[in-house]
Design a protein around this motif. Structure first.
Motif, mmCIF file in Angstrom:
data_model
loop_
_atom_site.group_PDB
_atom_site.id
_atom_site.type_symbol
_atom_site.label_atom_id
_atom_site.label_comp_id
_atom_site.label_asym_id
_atom_site.label_seq_id
_atom_site.Cartn_x
_atom_site.Cartn_y
_atom_site.Cartn_z
ATOM 1 N N GLN A 1 -57.143 58.936 35.736
ATOM 2 C CA GLN A 1 -57.111 60.345 36.131
ATOM 3 C C GLN A 1 -55.739 60.622 36.724
ATOM 4 O O GLN A 1 -55.206 59.823 37.489
ATOM 5 C CB GLN A 1 -58.206 60.643 37.154
ATOM 6 N N ALA B 1 -64.869 62.929 44.614
ATOM 7 C CA ALA B 1 -64.245 64.139 44.087
ATOM 8 C C ALA B 1 -65.306 65.159 43.684
ATOM 9 O O ALA B 1 -66.423 64.801 43.298
ATOM 10 C CB ALA B 1 -63.366 63.798 42.892
ATOM 11 N N THR C 1 -55.393 55.963 39.609
ATOM 12 C CA THR C 1 -54.958 57.350 39.570
ATOM 13 C C THR C 1 -53.468 57.421 39.887
ATOM 14 O O THR C 1 -52.888 56.484 40.432
ATOM 15 C CB THR C 1 -55.721 58.232 40.582
ATOM 16 N N GLN D 1 -60.870 60.679 44.037
ATOM 17 C CA GLN D 1 -61.389 60.154 42.768
ATOM 18 C C GLN D 1 -61.678 58.663 42.883
ATOM 19 O O GLN D 1 -62.716 58.178 42.419
ATOM 20 C CB GLN D 1 -60.369 60.409 41.648
ATOM 21 N N GLN E 1 -65.951 64.541 39.648
ATOM 22 C CA GLN E 1 -65.674 63.112 39.614
ATOM 23 C C GLN E 1 -65.509 62.602 38.184
ATOM 24 O O GLN E 1 -66.308 62.925 37.299
ATOM 25 C CB GLN E 1 -66.801 62.346 40.303
ATOM 26 N N GLU F 1 -56.745 64.641 45.753
ATOM 27 C CA GLU F 1 -57.637 64.423 44.617
ATOM 28 C C GLU F 1 -57.535 62.987 44.103
ATOM 29 O O GLU F 1 -58.549 62.367 43.764
ATOM 30 C CB GLU F 1 -57.318 65.402 43.490
#
Length: 390
Positions: A291, A360, A370, A355, A363, A351
């Motif tokens: 992410q 989150a 991340t 995550q 999610q 964020e």
């Protein structure tokens, strides 16, 4: 994929202040609120905090600044929160909150601090944002302001226009991403755009500020703050939430080019350099990321950074946001600054941490790696790679 061993520092707590388009409260009240929430979030107390770091610059020219009113620096926060055990403090002179985070991580790794509080507060006082009322143009301004570059938006519009021309793209290619990005915060009560969607046709009809940048290509000025706590790994594992371990970090520092007019090619060269340094430090690559959180002070920076960090080839950033980023490494799942307001990198950082902690609002299943990046390459861009495993 083999995750790198933890480097000795982790982000352990996050906190938002109340965020508003305008606020009757001074900025200091929002900063203190966010800092308290971040410390409480990880189960520490103010007596545990022995380091502080921020990027305190005012979000717009406000004349004489008063600490606690227009800005909230390390002195104000330390005094107001009663931080009596401080042994280290840092005010970053250029950049975003992630630049301050990099310095906090360095302090923890050097043993200068154990628990560092990091924040970025943004002020939007009443009145029109960024109105230029000067009668003279001095220094470099004499080469730009008389020709229409008296504000950030037309300055930043130039490299975007160059990019669209160079790769044969248009604002229509950006519309779906901006609209989908807003949808991510419609049901999020922490967002200033809660309950306010942005259909594609509304984006395309938006008032132009400086072609090709419209109103909705610019993050909305707000008053608010985001804060995090960075701790040494050996202490982080005993706190309330799963640590987000810092696998790699980079603060770009001085730009490679000096020009009174921002140029796309200069941005791209420095952006690629940041990406190369980041992945080398982390021992990971873009294919390992589950992410991504990319700077979006202006909408075009999201595809730019997707390219410069290696998530796709140059010129293919808009296609990446439309297709590949949905499945491989979703981007700005909390709406970023375009969805939450101008909070200068804190949406990206918070964020990324949440995550990895599984907290989150939207999610991503199985997120283990991340990235959080903020800033443009010519003004102190910085980035971190975080993991939830060591």
């Amino acid at each position: 994929m083999t995750l790198p061993r933890g480097r000795g520092a982790a982000v352990v707590g996050t906190g938002w202040s109340d965020v508003a388009r305008h606020s009757a409260s001074p900025l200091g009240a929002h900063v203190v609120q966010a800092c308290r929430r971040a410390v409480e979030d990880c189960g520490l107390t103010m007596a545990d905090i022995d380091g502080v770091a921020t990027y305190p610059n005012p979000s717009r020219p406000v004349g004489t600044t008063v600490d606690g009113i227009d800005v909230a620096g390390v002195n104000y926060v330390a005094a107001t929160l009663g931080l009596t055990n401080l042994g280290w403090a840092c005010s970053v002179t250029q950049g975003t909150v992630i630049g301050a985070l990099v310095e906090a991580v360095n302090a923890v790794l050097a043993g200068a601090a154990r628990h560092v509080l990091v924040w970025r507060g943004m002020l939007n006082p009443p009145g029109r944002f960024g109105r230029v009322a000067r009668e003279t143009a001095e220094g470099d301004d004499q080469f730009t302001r008389p020709y229409g570059l008296g504000h950030n938006v037309p300055v930043f519009a130039l490299p975007y226009a160059r990019y669209l021309w160079k790769y044969g793209r248009s604002r229509t290619d950006m519309a779906e991403f901006v609209s989908r990005n807003r949808e991510r915060v419609v049901d999020d009560p922490e967002s200033v755009f809660h309950g306010r969607s942005l259909p594609v046709d509304e984006y395309l009809r938006a008032r132009m500020i400086a072609t090709p940048l419209s109103l909705y290509d610019c993050d909305m000025p707000v008053t608010g703050c985001g804060a995090v706590v960075v701790s040494a790994t050996d202490r982080a594992r005993d706190l309330r939430h799963r640590p987000a371990h810092v696998a790699g970090r980079v603060s770009l520092g001085l730009p490679a080019h000096r020009s009174v007019v921002m140029q796309y090619e200069h941005l791209a060269e420095s952006g690629r350099r940041l990406g190369a340094l980041l992945w080398a430090d982390a021992g990971l690559g873009p294919a390992d990321v589950d992410q991504a959180n990319l700077y979006d002070g202006f909408s075009f920076y999201v595809p730019f950074w997707a390219e410069w960090l290696g998530f796709c080839k140059e010129g293919e950033g808009l296609d990446h946001l439309a297709d590949g980023a949905r499945d491989r490494a979703p981007v700005n799942t909390n709406g970023g600054a375009l969805g939450r307001g101008r909070l200068h990198g804190t949406p990206q950082l918070i964020e990324a941490v949440r995550q990895l902690q599984g907290r989150a609002f939207h999610q991503v299943d199985g997120a283990r790696v991340t990235v959080a990046q903020a800033g443009d390459p010519l003004h102190g861009a910085a980035a971190v790679v975080l993991t939830n495993e060591v």
